[in-house]
Design an enzyme around this catalytic site. Structure first.
Site, PDB file in Angstrom:
ATOM      1  N   GLN B 259       0.772  -1.061   0.402  1.00  0.00           N
ATOM      2  CA  GLN B 259       0.354  -0.343   0.305  1.00  0.00           C
ATOM      3  C   GLN B 259       0.910   1.057   0.178  1.00  0.00           C
ATOM      4  O   GLN B 259       0.570   1.965  -0.541  1.00  0.00           O
ATOM      5  CB  GLN B 259      -1.106  -0.128   1.881  1.00  0.00           C
ATOM      6  N   HIS B 262       1.957   3.421  -2.979  1.00  0.00           N
ATOM      7  CA  HIS B 262       1.110   3.493  -4.185  1.00  0.00           C
ATOM      8  C   HIS B 262       1.403   5.194  -4.363  1.00  0.00           C
ATOM      9  O   HIS B 262       2.238   5.750  -5.269  1.00  0.00           O
ATOM     10  CB  HIS B 262      -0.322   3.597  -3.981  1.00  0.00           C
ATOM     11  N   GLU B 327      -9.826   1.375   3.971  1.00  0.00           N
ATOM     12  CA  GLU B 327     -10.630   1.058   2.189  1.00  0.00           C
ATOM     13  C   GLU B 327     -10.118  -0.944   2.352  1.00  0.00           C
ATOM     14  O   GLU B 327     -11.367  -0.960   1.916  1.00  0.00           O
ATOM     15  CB  GLU B 327      -9.573   1.554   1.643  1.00  0.00           C
ATOM     16  N   HIS B 328      -9.193  -1.253   2.500  1.00  0.00           N
ATOM     17  CA  HIS B 328      -8.592  -2.342   2.532  1.00  0.00           C
ATOM     18  C   HIS B 328      -8.428  -3.216   3.752  1.00  0.00           C
ATOM     19  O   HIS B 328      -7.458  -2.705   4.702  1.00  0.00           O
ATOM     20  CB  HIS B 328      -7.626  -2.897   1.589  1.00  0.00           C
ATOM     21  N   ASP B 361      -5.874  -6.452  -6.083  1.00  0.00           N
ATOM     22  CA  ASP B 361      -6.164  -5.473  -6.776  1.00  0.00           C
ATOM     23  C   ASP B 361      -5.712  -5.830  -8.242  1.00  0.00           C
ATOM     24  O   ASP B 361      -6.743  -5.361  -9.131  1.00  0.00           O
ATOM     25  CB  ASP B 361      -4.704  -4.466  -6.774  1.00  0.00           C
ATOM     26  N   HIS B 420     -53.093  17.600  -6.019  1.00  0.00           N
ATOM     27  CA  HIS B 420     -52.351  16.597  -5.901  1.00  0.00           C
ATOM     28  C   HIS B 420     -54.278  15.950  -5.343  1.00  0.00           C
ATOM     29  O   HIS B 420     -53.630  14.721  -6.039  1.00  0.00           O
ATOM     30  CB  HIS B 420     -51.664  16.297  -4.461  1.00  0.00           C
TER      31      HIS B 420
END
Lengths: 439, 439
Positions: B259, B262, B327-328, B361, B420
């Site tokens: 991670q 990145h 996220e993960h 991934d 209505h």
């Protein structure tokens, strides 16, 4: 006069394009003011909310009076008539029954490589619902927002509804009670959105905020998006009615007016295959506009934003409908199901002449929070999904990793992400070192 | 050094809160520049896109060269090795198989009152996928965005990928071909987002835009939102690994580094029930950082944003995980399924030590586009649902309208929306006048 168009007109395409790109809403730029309100609430919490409520709602509150007490809610609910209560109960029951069917399923399977895959749905932990005060304080909106949240399993649901000068709408409180809302705060505007998103000493923060509001509320929702989830930013309401000549012009007139009476920015469009029927509807609208309570609003909406379009056939009507991508689409034709197949962009479809759109506003069951301003091309109405999120799940066995890991290594290498590849190869190495290990 | 915390520390709560609220991303304010770019593209179309591409990408284009031609794509795809092609094929097949299962069902039923209700899912008519150029031009992202769109049935899918100085990534083109992408444009930045949203002479507008990008792309997506749908605005990537002592420290180190590599803003956190194991992982990371290709990026990310947290037990670990809403989430413990039940906020969960996050991934099957920055509390990863929209359907019979219409009239009256109510009562009146009519 609304716009009168026919697809046979030489200038039809230009005029229809103008109708499509018409800007109906004044969007005052309140963003700077809203940014300041949010910063103030983040900084001072309850004190800021109380000051802003005194300023905007002419209402003096203490922290312990931000929320309605149970006895206050009891007292307000006691003002609701038995008929109103029964109508709310019927609406709630039908909305609940519809939304229960929307609940998505979890999934889990093992593929031939031995990978176990799937996903799991869980509700958000807390949701906040904004309810406007004053003219647009609709109990039906409380049901439409709160019931999907509760069906989704949201454990904590808070409402903010401003009470200018202390005036509360008993039906809003009753609807909240019927829907199972947990907390009701008598605050509004951007300060309410900020309090829901960031929390104050008295109000715990939520994870998702839904519900309609004025320009301040919409700007505040845009600003807190990211910190919390929000639903759509709703524009003015719209209806498109496609009707053949075999309809009562007065019924169609009332359906168009029931959208127009919401506010001057609302838009009602009739597409018909019969020009004479269009004229009859126009006459019926003029007649109704003589007596309708909200004739000023409805009349202005119809004159400024309304349109009657005559097409050669229903195929042409469906094609125009797809370009409009209406929030509400009424199909008053002999075979509405067949026509619906061709109308691929719409928030909600009402099939046949016995299904006035107003049924969908209250008691049909489907949600009345729907995509406006052509966004039905890419978005959907409110549903239980707005209060759920999906977690994907994966579990490899050593054998599964051996089967698909090398492809991951190849792609990691192609993307120059070495550690990605190593995290796979280190494990595969172990398998090669001790091929009996099954982890 | 990453942060080292233990829940038994006296100052744990303060330090953990600081970790949670840490701002990892520099967000340069490019909004004014982006507004101007969008206005320019709306005004001048292709000419603006071509000027901006010359300026930002040092690439001279003519309108007919905005799109890659089939022969250009052929030539680029020929550069992809057989191993890379096989890896992309395997990934595509697995992603497709996973996403096919996500397709939601239409529904239609008739309730006891005779109302036929339901909903229908339809794909958006056209989607645009942004693919960054340069370092972060990932073929895996093309598969992850394009395959759900095609599974959803989107008839027209366009990609924009900038090619600075004319440099194209062959794997991106190959991934686009495998995924069934219809059009590929060699443009990027805010000008590409504007072209997709508003169209130019050469590029037809789309209804939905997805895909990652830099600050200009993110700001442009925010600005065109409403005109078109967008996916989330992704922040820097994150992983949380919960691991007991029964793991290889090097495997966990590589998972954290995969991670961190990145970008410098990425965040990797380890929660362990064993402080000594945490120390062993730290040592393994230090060792790997001596040789890793991207050791500068990964090292900086780990030192600035990384953390190792020791908890008393897994219950505490799950509680912290829910506050992080990662996220993960990798669960490297004896019974990962049991722990997963307690981890209710996460984009994707990877179960057991044989499931490194990198599998997700590339080739696991689930989507790798996932909610960042704690938004897993209220949102989900990319799925077929992002390319579909739901239209609710309702059809009343006269009997159904007679049964539920009066409740709608009562609520319309309570909300002071006369038209209505009249749209219902005019129809009910007809029924009363001629009770035999069944419409």
């Amino acid at each position: 006069m609304p716009q009168i168009l026919a697809t046979t007109d030489a200038d039809f395409e230009t005029r229809f394009a103008d109708l499509l790109s018409m800007k109906r809403e004044d969007s005052p730029d309140v963003d700077a003011a809203v940014a300041q309100i949010i910063a103030d609430v983040r900084e001072r919490g309850d004190a800021a909310v109380i000051d802003l409520t005194a300023k905007f709602d002419k209402l003096d509150l203490a922290p312990e009076r931000l929320a309605f007490s149970a006895s206050e809610i009891d007292a307000l609910c006691a003002l609701v008539t038995a008929e109103e209560r029964a109508a709310l109960d019927l609406a709630a029951e039908r909305i609940r029954a519809y939304h229960v069917r929307q609940m998505p399923q979890d999934a889990k399977w093992t593929d031939p490589e031995g990978a176990t895959l799937g996903w799991r749905w869980t509700p958000v932990s807390a949701a906040g619902l904004y309810v406007p005060g004053g003219l647009a304080s609709y109990p039906s909106s409380v049901l439409m927002n709160a019931i999907p949240a509760k069906v989704a399993g949201v454990p904590r649901l808070a409402i903010c509804v401003p009470t200018p000068n202390g005036q509360a709408n008993p039906l809003v409180l009753m609807a909240a009670r019927i829907a199972g809302v947990d907390e009701v705060y008598r605050i509004g505007g951007a300060q309410a959105i900020a309090a829901l998103a960031y929390g104050t000493q008295t109000i715990a923060p939520v994870d998702k905020i839904t519900g309609p509001g004025n320009a301040f509320v919409a700007a505040a929702k845009r600003r807190v998006f990211g910190k919390v989830g929000i639903d759509m930013i709703a524009g003015p309401s719209e209806i498109l009615v496609i009707a053949d000549a075999d309809n009562d012009p007065d019924w169609i007139a009332l359906d168009l007016l029931s959208q127009a009476e919401h506010d001057e920015s609302a838009q009602s469009i009739l597409i018909t295959t019969d020009a004479a029927f269009g004229t009859a509807v126009q006459e019926a609208i003029n007649k109704r506009l003589q007596t309708l309570d909200r004739r000023e609003i409805a009349g202005k909406s119809w004159q400024v934003n309304g349109a009657i379009i005559t097409t050669r056939d229903l195929t042409e009507a469906a094609a125009l409908s797809n370009r409009i991508a209406p929030e509400h689409l009424e199909l008053c034709v002999a075979d509405p199901e067949a026509l619906a197949k061709d109308c691929i962009h719409a928030g909600a479809i009402f099939l046949g002449q016995w299904t006035p759109e107003a049924i969908g506003d209250y008691v049909g069951g489907p949600n009345h929070v729907l995509p406006t301003a052509r966004s039905a091309r890419f978005s959907s109405g409110l549903s239980v999904m707005d209060f759920l999120k999906r977690t994907t799940m994966a579990r490899m066995t050593p054998a599964a990793l051996a089967a698909i890991g090398p492809a991951a290594e190849a792609l990691a290498s192609a993307e120059s992400l070495e550690a990605h590849g190593l995290s796979v190869s280190a494990r595969l190495q172990r398998l090669n070192d001790s091929p009996k290990k099954t982890g």
